[in-house]
Every structure is written in structure tokens, then in C-alpha cells.
Design a protein around this motif. Structure first.
Motif, mmCIF file in Angstrom:
data_model
loop_
_atom_site.group_PDB
_atom_site.id
_atom_site.type_symbol
_atom_site.label_atom_id
_atom_site.label_comp_id
_atom_site.label_asym_id
_atom_site.label_seq_id
_atom_site.Cartn_x
_atom_site.Cartn_y
_atom_site.Cartn_z
ATOM 1 N N GLY A 1 25.139 -37.021 -71.150
ATOM 2 C CA GLY A 1 24.983 -36.586 -69.759
ATOM 3 C C GLY A 1 23.556 -36.196 -69.440
ATOM 4 N N GLY A 2 22.835 -35.682 -70.439
ATOM 5 C CA GLY A 2 21.429 -35.344 -70.256
ATOM 6 C C GLY A 2 20.570 -36.581 -70.077
ATOM 7 N N ALA A 3 20.943 -37.655 -70.778
ATOM 8 C CA ALA A 3 20.222 -38.914 -70.616
ATOM 9 C C ALA A 3 20.350 -39.413 -69.183
ATOM 10 N N VAL A 4 21.558 -39.262 -68.615
ATOM 11 C CA VAL A 4 21.773 -39.648 -67.217
ATOM 12 C C VAL A 4 20.979 -38.736 -66.284
ATOM 13 N N ALA A 5 20.950 -37.446 -66.591
ATOM 14 C CA ALA A 5 20.184 -36.499 -65.769
ATOM 15 C C ALA A 5 18.702 -36.868 -65.774
ATOM 16 N N TYR A 6 18.177 -37.167 -66.954
ATOM 17 C CA TYR A 6 16.778 -37.579 -67.057
ATOM 18 C C TYR A 6 16.485 -38.748 -66.125
ATOM 19 N N GLU A 7 17.218 -39.839 -66.323
ATOM 20 C CA GLU A 7 16.871 -41.065 -65.599
ATOM 21 C C GLU A 7 17.160 -40.954 -64.102
ATOM 22 N N THR A 8 18.214 -40.228 -63.737
ATOM 23 C CA THR A 8 18.511 -40.062 -62.313
ATOM 24 C C THR A 8 17.412 -39.259 -61.628
ATOM 25 N N GLY A 9 17.033 -38.145 -62.242
ATOM 26 C CA GLY A 9 16.011 -37.294 -61.638
ATOM 27 C C GLY A 9 14.640 -37.936 -61.596
ATOM 28 N N LEU A 10 14.315 -38.712 -62.616
ATOM 29 C CA LEU A 10 12.985 -39.319 -62.686
ATOM 30 C C LEU A 10 12.849 -40.540 -61.783
ATOM 31 N N GLN A 11 13.993 -41.182 -61.464
ATOM 32 C CA GLN A 11 13.943 -42.402 -60.662
ATOM 33 C C GLN A 11 14.581 -42.241 -59.281
ATOM 34 N N GLY A 12 15.045 -41.029 -58.960
ATOM 35 C CA GLY A 12 15.785 -40.830 -57.720
ATOM 36 C C GLY A 12 14.940 -40.988 -56.468
ATOM 37 N N SER A 13 15.621 -41.240 -55.360
ATOM 38 C CA SER A 13 14.931 -41.409 -54.080
ATOM 39 C C SER A 13 14.657 -40.069 -53.403
ATOM 40 N N SER A 14 15.320 -38.990 -53.884
ATOM 41 C CA SER A 14 15.142 -37.658 -53.301
ATOM 42 C C SER A 14 14.343 -36.769 -54.250
ATOM 43 N N SER A 15 13.537 -35.878 -53.696
ATOM 44 C CA SER A 15 12.718 -34.967 -54.498
ATOM 45 C C SER A 15 13.545 -33.733 -54.860
ATOM 46 N N ILE A 16 14.329 -33.866 -55.929
ATOM 47 C CA ILE A 16 15.192 -32.764 -56.338
ATOM 48 C C ILE A 16 14.373 -31.627 -56.938
ATOM 49 N N GLY A 17 15.064 -30.513 -57.226
ATOM 50 C CA GLY A 17 14.365 -29.312 -57.679
ATOM 51 C C GLY A 17 14.131 -29.208 -59.167
ATOM 52 N N GLY A 18 14.750 -30.072 -59.982
ATOM 53 C CA GLY A 18 14.495 -29.990 -61.408
ATOM 54 C C GLY A 18 15.563 -30.677 -62.243
ATOM 55 N N ILE A 19 15.224 -30.893 -63.522
ATOM 56 C CA ILE A 19 16.114 -31.506 -64.509
ATOM 57 C C ILE A 19 16.191 -30.586 -65.719
ATOM 58 N N ALA A 20 17.405 -30.285 -66.171
ATOM 59 C CA ALA A 20 17.598 -29.553 -67.431
ATOM 60 C C ALA A 20 18.285 -30.489 -68.416
#
Length: 218
Positions: free
Chosen positions: A117-136
Motif C-alpha cells: 500500500g505504501g508503494a501505491v501511496a508513493y506513486e500516486t502522490g508523486l504522479q498525481g494531478s493534485s498537489s496533496i499535502g504529503g505521503i507517509a
């Protein structure tokens, strides 16, 4: 079981945390850990715990379990089904967009993930179209080289890495490699090691809670 388990800390949340479970687990894995985050009562958070699809996992003899993507081999890091990973990224990005449509600012949306699930969090946050607040990223790794991805996130994106020194499922070296790739790409991740195996500890959850508080108490 629902596709997403939702836990809200207030009637009208103004922040959202999408938390992805590990291989073979499900969305019910992490709600019991929330008290250990020691979050301020003032934070109004919607926690979303999605369930990965049930599918055969090659490295587990083709046994069907909840998995964000198939793992074909554990050699040289991980050989994975990239198409399935991309499908999971699309799904989590849709969840982010849904929260924004419900009035939550993108900067108040955090992605948290354990192991796969962390691998998905990494790639989603790094490639997402929205400027989210962070990745753990907890006890996890980068499933693909950052140099092969279309990284769209600003290098100011907060990234937290938590890992066990006794982790035999995802060795500490894989977390260190992720940190190195992030630094080479311009990010400045926070990195913490704990005397634990492939798991979470009370200490690591306190660190995660402190990081969440810093991100959302603004």
C-alpha cells in the motif's frame, strides 16, 4: 465488505487521509491503530481505508488475496504487474479527486500506505494531478525507478519514511534506496528507523501522528 472503510473524527471533516493496507490484509487493518497516533482533538479528519481487489499473487503460489498489484518475483527488488499498479493509482487518484469535490483542500489530503500500500501511496502522490499535502511510506519501497516515471509533484512535497531495521519482507536497504532516489529527484524525505520487523510499532505510530499533526495543524 465495503470497498472503503471510513472513520471520521468530526462531523464536518476538513482534512482527509487515504490509508492503504499491505498485501493480503484489508481496510480493517489500520483503524484500530488510530488512537496510537495521539492526534489533537481539534483535527477534523476523514480517514479512508480502501480495500485492494482480490487477485492471484504469483510469489504466493497464485493464491488469491487482496493485492494492489501482482508481485511476480522478489528478485532484484520486485518484479511487478505494472498495469495493475497503474489501475490502483487511478483508483486512489479518483478518491483524492472525490475528496476535493467534497470541499477538502488538496493540501489537506494525505496518502499513507503500509508495504504494498505504501508503494501505491508513493506513486500516486508523486504522479498525481493534485498537489496533496504529503505521503507517509511505511515499511515499503519504490516499485519502479523514479527516473522512469512522470513525476509531477513539487519537490517541496512532504514525504515521511518509516521502516523496521529487522524487516525481512521489505529489507531496510529498499527503504534507503527509495530515500536516495527521492533525494536525487530533489525531494527531502524524513527517514526514521525502528527496532521492528515488517510491522508497525507504537513508536512508529507516534511519529506518524506527529507528522500528520504538523501537516494538518496549519
Amino acid at each position: 465488505m465495503s470497498d472503503v472503510i471510513t472513520v471520521e473524527t468530526a462531523a464536518q471533516p476538513d482534512a482527509a487521509i487515504i490509508w492503504m493496507h499491505g498485501l493480503g490484509a484489508d481496510g480493517a487493518d489500520f483503524p484500530p491503530t488510530l488512537p496510537y497516533l495521539l492526534l489533537p482533538e481539534s483535527l477534523k479528519i476523514r480517514f479512508l481505508f480502501p480495500n485492494a481487489p482480490v487477485r492471484p499473487v504469483t510469489v504466493n503460489g497464485g493464491f488469491e488475496m487482496r493485492s494492489w498489484y501482482d508481485i511476480i518475483s522478489m528478485d532484484n527488488g520486485r518484479e511487478i504487474n505494472s498495469h495493475q499498479l497503474d489501475e490502483s493509482i487511478i483508483r486512489i487518484n479518483k478518491m483524492v479527486d472525490d475528496q476535493i469535490e467534497q470541499g477538502i483542500d488538496a493540501q489537506r489530503i494525505l496518502l499513507v500506505g503500509f508495504s504494498q500500500g505504501g508503494a501505491v501511496a508513493y506513486e500516486t502522490g508523486l504522479q498525481g494531478s493534485s498537489s496533496i499535502g504529503g505521503i507517509a511510506a511505511m515499511s515499503t519501497y519504490l516499485p519502479r525507478l523514479l527516473s522512469s516515471l512522470a513525476v509531477t509533484a513539487a519537490t517541496s512535497l512532504p514525504v515521511l519514511i518509516l521502516h523496521g531495521t529487522y524487516d525481512e519482507v521489505v529489507p531496510l536497504t529498499m527503504a534507503e534506496e527509495a530515500k536516495q532516489q527521492l533525494k536525487q529527484t530533489g525531494f527531502d524525505p524524513e527517514f526514521y528507523e525502528y527496532a521492528m520487523a515488517h510491522e508497525v510499532s507504537v513508536e512508529s505510530l507516534k511519529t506518524l501522528g506527529s507528522w500528520i499533526s504538523q501537516r494538518l495543524s496549519k
